[in-house]
Design a protein around this motif. Structure first.
Motif, PDB file in Angstrom:
ATOM      1  N   THR A  58     -27.305  13.059 -22.393  1.00 53.38           N
ATOM      2  CA  THR A  58     -28.155  12.735 -21.236  1.00 53.38           C
ATOM      3  C   THR A  58     -27.334  12.394 -19.984  1.00 53.38           C
ATOM      4  OG1 THR A  58     -28.233  10.359 -21.707  1.00 53.38           O
ATOM      5  CG2 THR A  58     -29.904  11.744 -22.789  1.00 53.38           C
ATOM      6  N   LEU A  59     -26.012  12.354 -20.106  1.00 49.23           N
ATOM      7  CA  LEU A  59     -25.193  11.941 -18.957  1.00 49.23           C
ATOM      8  C   LEU A  59     -25.114  13.047 -17.904  1.00 49.23           C
ATOM      9  CD1 LEU A  59     -22.139  10.237 -20.742  1.00 49.23           C
ATOM     10  CD2 LEU A  59     -24.290   9.201 -19.993  1.00 49.23           C
ATOM     11  N   SER A  60     -25.060  12.627 -16.650  1.00 46.82           N
ATOM     12  CA  SER A  60     -24.825  13.601 -15.573  1.00 46.82           C
ATOM     13  C   SER A  60     -23.368  14.044 -15.641  1.00 46.82           C
ATOM     14  CB  SER A  60     -25.106  12.963 -14.212  1.00 46.82           C
ATOM     15  OG  SER A  60     -24.023  12.143 -13.839  1.00 46.82           O
ATOM     16  N   LEU A  61     -23.036  15.097 -14.909  1.00 47.94           N
ATOM     17  CA  LEU A  61     -21.657  15.604 -14.947  1.00 47.94           C
ATOM     18  C   LEU A  61     -20.646  14.524 -14.558  1.00 47.94           C
ATOM     19  CD1 LEU A  61     -19.668  17.977 -15.297  1.00 47.94           C
ATOM     20  CD2 LEU A  61     -20.092  18.565 -12.911  1.00 47.94           C
ATOM     21  N   GLY A  62     -20.945  13.804 -13.477  1.00 53.62           N
ATOM     22  CA  GLY A  62     -20.026  12.780 -12.979  1.00 53.62           C
ATOM     23  C   GLY A  62     -19.868  11.633 -13.971  1.00 53.62           C
ATOM     24  N   GLN A  63     -20.983  11.259 -14.616  1.00 54.20           N
ATOM     25  CA  GLN A  63     -20.921  10.190 -15.629  1.00 54.20           C
ATOM     26  C   GLN A  63     -20.118  10.673 -16.832  1.00 54.20           C
ATOM     27  OE1 GLN A  63     -25.159   9.752 -16.159  1.00 54.20           O
ATOM     28  NE2 GLN A  63     -25.293   8.084 -14.670  1.00 54.20           N
ATOM     29  N   ARG A  64     -20.370  11.904 -17.226  1.00 57.44           N
ATOM     30  CA  ARG A  64     -19.715  12.468 -18.401  1.00 57.44           C
ATOM     31  C   ARG A  64     -18.192  12.570 -18.194  1.00 57.44           C
ATOM     32  NH1 ARG A  64     -16.649  16.543 -19.359  1.00 57.44           N
ATOM     33  NH2 ARG A  64     -17.934  18.232 -18.574  1.00 57.44           N
ATOM     34  N   MET A  65     -17.809  12.943 -16.981  1.00 58.29           N
ATOM     35  CA  MET A  65     -16.380  13.102 -16.710  1.00 58.29           C
ATOM     36  C   MET A  65     -15.680  11.751 -16.759  1.00 58.29           C
ATOM     37  SD  MET A  65     -15.062  16.107 -15.998  1.00 58.29           S
ATOM     38  CE  MET A  65     -15.491  17.138 -14.594  1.00 58.29           C
ATOM     39  N   ARG A  66     -16.332  10.713 -16.209  1.00 54.22           N
ATOM     40  CA  ARG A  66     -15.742   9.373 -16.272  1.00 54.22           C
ATOM     41  C   ARG A  66     -15.644   8.921 -17.721  1.00 54.22           C
ATOM     42  NH1 ARG A  66     -19.459   5.966 -12.478  1.00 54.22           N
ATOM     43  NH2 ARG A  66     -20.805   7.783 -12.448  1.00 54.22           N
ATOM     44  N   ALA A  67     -16.694   9.232 -18.496  1.00 59.40           N
ATOM     45  CA  ALA A  67     -16.711   8.847 -19.907  1.00 59.40           C
ATOM     46  C   ALA A  67     -15.596   9.572 -20.665  1.00 59.40           C
ATOM     47  CB  ALA A  67     -18.068   9.178 -20.514  1.00 59.40           C
ATOM     48  N   ASP A  68     -15.399  10.855 -20.355  1.00 58.26           N
ATOM     49  CA  ASP A  68     -14.350  11.645 -21.004  1.00 58.26           C
ATOM     50  C   ASP A  68     -12.967  11.080 -20.698  1.00 58.26           C
ATOM     51  OD1 ASP A  68     -14.420  14.093 -22.664  1.00 58.26           O
ATOM     52  OD2 ASP A  68     -15.999  14.703 -21.277  1.00 58.26           O
ATOM     53  N   LEU A  69     -12.767  10.701 -19.432  1.00 59.03           N
ATOM     54  CA  LEU A  69     -11.462  10.168 -19.043  1.00 59.03           C
ATOM     55  C   LEU A  69     -11.188   8.869 -19.795  1.00 59.03           C
ATOM     56  CD1 LEU A  69      -8.965  10.438 -17.253  1.00 59.03           C
ATOM     57  CD2 LEU A  69     -10.186   9.215 -15.447  1.00 59.03           C
ATOM     58  N   ALA A  70     -12.200   8.006 -19.871  1.00 57.99           N
ATOM     59  CA  ALA A  70     -12.037   6.744 -20.602  1.00 57.99           C
ATOM     60  C   ALA A  70     -11.704   7.035 -22.068  1.00 57.99           C
ATOM     61  CB  ALA A  70     -13.304   5.903 -20.493  1.00 57.99           C
ATOM     62  N   ALA A  71     -12.382   8.015 -22.664  1.00 59.39           N
ATOM     63  CA  ALA A  71     -12.139   8.347 -24.074  1.00 59.39           C
ATOM     64  C   ALA A  71     -10.701   8.822 -24.270  1.00 59.39           C
ATOM     65  CB  ALA A  71     -13.121   9.412 -24.541  1.00 59.39           C
ATOM     66  N   ALA A  72     -10.203   9.582 -23.304  1.00 56.40           N
ATOM     67  CA  ALA A  72      -8.839  10.117 -23.421  1.00 56.40           C
ATOM     68  C   ALA A  72      -7.800   9.012 -23.265  1.00 56.40           C
ATOM     69  CB  ALA A  72      -8.617  11.201 -22.371  1.00 56.40           C
ATOM     70  N   LEU A  73      -8.198   7.906 -22.622  1.00 54.74           N
ATOM     71  CA  LEU A  73      -7.231   6.845 -22.331  1.00 54.74           C
ATOM     72  C   LEU A  73      -7.328   5.646 -23.260  1.00 54.74           C
ATOM     73  CD1 LEU A  73      -7.490   6.875 -18.440  1.00 54.74           C
ATOM     74  CD2 LEU A  73      -5.502   7.529 -19.803  1.00 54.74           C
ATOM     75  N   LEU A  74      -8.340   5.638 -24.119  1.00 52.62           N
ATOM     76  CA  LEU A  74      -8.617   4.463 -24.946  1.00 52.62           C
ATOM     77  C   LEU A  74      -7.410   4.026 -25.786  1.00 52.62           C
ATOM     78  CD1 LEU A  74     -11.031   2.581 -25.584  1.00 52.62           C
ATOM     79  CD2 LEU A  74     -11.376   3.948 -27.642  1.00 52.62           C
ATOM     80  N   HIS A  75      -6.657   4.989 -26.281  1.00 56.22           N
ATOM     81  CA  HIS A  75      -5.515   4.640 -27.149  1.00 56.22           C
ATOM     82  C   HIS A  75      -4.213   4.549 -26.360  1.00 56.22           C
ATOM     83  CE1 HIS A  75      -5.788   8.960 -26.811  1.00 56.22           C
ATOM     84  NE2 HIS A  75      -4.590   9.116 -27.336  1.00 56.22           N
ATOM     85  N   ASN A  76      -4.348   4.434 -25.038  1.00 51.89           N
ATOM     86  CA  ASN A  76      -3.183   4.295 -24.163  1.00 51.89           C
ATOM     87  C   ASN A  76      -2.098   5.330 -24.446  1.00 51.89           C
ATOM     88  OD1 ASN A  76      -1.603   3.290 -22.164  1.00 51.89           O
ATOM     89  ND2 ASN A  76      -0.891   1.494 -23.304  1.00 51.89           N
ATOM     90  N   PRO A  77      -2.427   6.620 -24.280  1.00 48.53           N
ATOM     91  CA  PRO A  77      -1.457   7.670 -24.605  1.00 48.53           C
ATOM     92  C   PRO A  77      -0.280   7.675 -23.636  1.00 48.53           C
ATOM     93  CG  PRO A  77      -3.320   8.607 -23.449  1.00 48.53           C
ATOM     94  CD  PRO A  77      -3.652   7.160 -23.690  1.00 48.53           C
ATOM     95  N   LYS A  78       0.848   8.165 -24.104  1.00 45.95           N
ATOM     96  CA  LYS A  78       2.021   8.245 -23.223  1.00 45.95           C
ATOM     97  C   LYS A  78       1.852   9.361 -22.211  1.00 45.95           C
ATOM     98  CE  LYS A  78       5.585   6.585 -26.365  1.00 45.95           C
ATOM     99  NZ  LYS A  78       5.475   7.084 -27.748  1.00 45.95           N
ATOM    100  N   VAL A  79       1.138  10.424 -22.644  1.00 45.71           N
ATOM    101  CA  VAL A  79       0.972  11.590 -21.779  1.00 45.71           C
ATOM    102  C   VAL A  79      -0.512  11.920 -21.652  1.00 45.71           C
ATOM    103  CG1 VAL A  79       1.477  14.046 -21.511  1.00 45.71           C
ATOM    104  CG2 VAL A  79       3.183  12.558 -22.528  1.00 45.71           C
ATOM    105  N   LEU A  80      -0.926  12.205 -20.432  1.00 46.81           N
ATOM    106  CA  LEU A  80      -2.322  12.535 -20.192  1.00 46.81           C
ATOM    107  C   LEU A  80      -2.408  13.938 -19.578  1.00 46.81           C
ATOM    108  CD1 LEU A  80      -5.285  11.488 -19.997  1.00 46.81           C
ATOM    109  CD2 LEU A  80      -4.695  10.553 -17.749  1.00 46.81           C
TER     110      LEU A  80
END
Ligand SMILES: Nc1ncnc2c1ncn2[C@@H]1O[C@H](COP(=O)(O)OP(=O)(O)OP(=O)(O)O)[C@@H](O)[C@H]1O
Ligand SMILES: [Mg+2]
Length: 338
Positions: A158-180
């Motif tokens: 149900t997320l809009s594109l802008g909401q989804r992209m922010r959510a995706d970025l947070a998901a990619a960063l949750l484990h504090n990766p060395k490389v993004l």
């Protein structure tokens, strides 16, 4: 590794597909003929990236950017050459590599479609073994910078594109990766959400020295985030340097738009058209646009020349913008190899 977090050496990726014939009947023919054709998507690319760099990886549509990102994130295996990320070959060590990297593909979500966002993050916390303390700290950060709060309990679908992209970025960063790895993370976003995403990238980079590779067609992303850019064209690397060097190399062109006080007479027009010194001249309704290279003549000299001929009401000076430089490079890349 020479201190490089990412190191690509002579990486090549070929795709083998059914031979393509023109037209609809051709497409069918290609499908059944069994003939194959080879497409080289990435052609002998080498570069090294140091910890904490934010590198813009740009090129026109089909240049091979996503293919490179997919090899660096372990989704695709190179046909030849070597690709090392955090000292691992991503496609051989997919699980181990996943702990060290975060990936966002702007065109496609990595989130579970049917799960409320809040649950998505608790699942990811378990998968990556993020401690309670780190989890709380990160979620607070995402809350602040990415403002996830308002849709945290909605399902992803149900997320809009802008909401989804922010959510995706947070998901990619949750484990504090060395490389993004960010493949078009701002595509289709409004200016406010773009700013949020850029802010988050900058903060993560400054706080944790996260290394970031960013592909985008929005050169404002590059201007605001990257010191270095790599440009590729038809699978080949054609430029790799700092943004300021790129501007020095190509950004010397300049244009000045003049509006006349009174329209010039015939003699004045002749003089304007013939100012010499490689000055381009194009007339418009109420004035003219003058093009030149600052390597050859200064802005002040050009203005002096014009004002010596005709009285001027208004002047607008425009330095070559990054968009113009890059457009030029895309269009004239043949044989530009570095
Ligand atoms: N799985 C695949 N099979 C066959 N060809 C592919 C495959 N993936 C990519 N290609 C081809 O490889 C080339 C590079 O594609 P890639 O997606 O890397 O480009 P890109 O630089 O990301 O472009 P864009 O800016 O449009 O996203 C294209 O010609 C594409 O058609
Ligand atoms: Mg792409």
């Amino acid at each position: 590794m020479d201190g490089n977090v990412i190191e690509l050496r002579n990486v090549r990726k070929e795709f083998v597909t059914a031979k393509h014939y023109p037209g609809w009947s051709g497409a069918v023919k290609g499908l059944f003929s069994g003939e194959k054709e080879k497409k080289v998507a990435v052609d002998d690319i080498s570069f090294g990236i140091k910890e904490g760099e934010i590198v813009g990886y740009i090129g026109s549509n089909g240049a091979g950017k996503s293919t490179t990102i997919k090899m660096m994130s372990g989704i695709l295996t190179p046909t030849s050459g070597s690709c090392m990320v955090n000292g691992l070959e991503p496609y051989r060590n997919r699980k181990k590599n996943a702990k060290n990297i975060g990936v966002v593909f702007g065109q496609r979500t990595q989130l579970w479609w049917d799960l409320p966002l809040s649950e998505t993050y608790t699942v990811l916390k378990e998968i990556y073994g993020v401690s309670d303390g780190d989890y709380a700290e990160r979620m607070n950060f995402f809350e602040d910078v990415l403002e996830l709060g308002e849709f945290m309990h909605n399902t992803v679908r149900t997320l809009s594109l802008g909401q989804r992209m922010r959510a995706d970025l947070a998901a990619a960063l949750l484990h504090n990766p060395k490389v993004l790895f960010l493949d078009e993370p701002t595509i289709g976003l409004d200016v406010v959400v773009k700013d949020r995403i850029r802010l988050a990238i900058r903060e993560i980079n400054e706080t944790y020295h996260t290394t970031v590779i960013l592909t985008t067609h929005d050169l404002n992303d590059i201007e605001e985030l990257c010191r270095r850019i790599i440009i590729i064209d038809a699978g080949k690397k054609i430029y790799d340097s700092t943004l300021s060097q790129l501007k020095k190399d190509y950004g010397f062109r300049c244009s000045i738009t003049f509006e006349w006080k009174d329209m010039p007479d015939e003699a004045q027009t002749r003089m304007l058209r013939d100012m010499g010194g490689n000055i381009g001249y194009r007339e418009s309704d109420k004035g003219a646009k003058v093009y030149f290279s600052k390597k050859e003549i200064s802005v002040a000299q050009v203005i002096g020349k014009v004002m010596g001929i005709v009285e001027v009401k208004d002047i607008q000076i425009k330095e070559t913008e990054l968009t113009d430089i890059v457009k030029d490079i895309y269009q004239n890349s043949a044989g530009m190899g570095v």
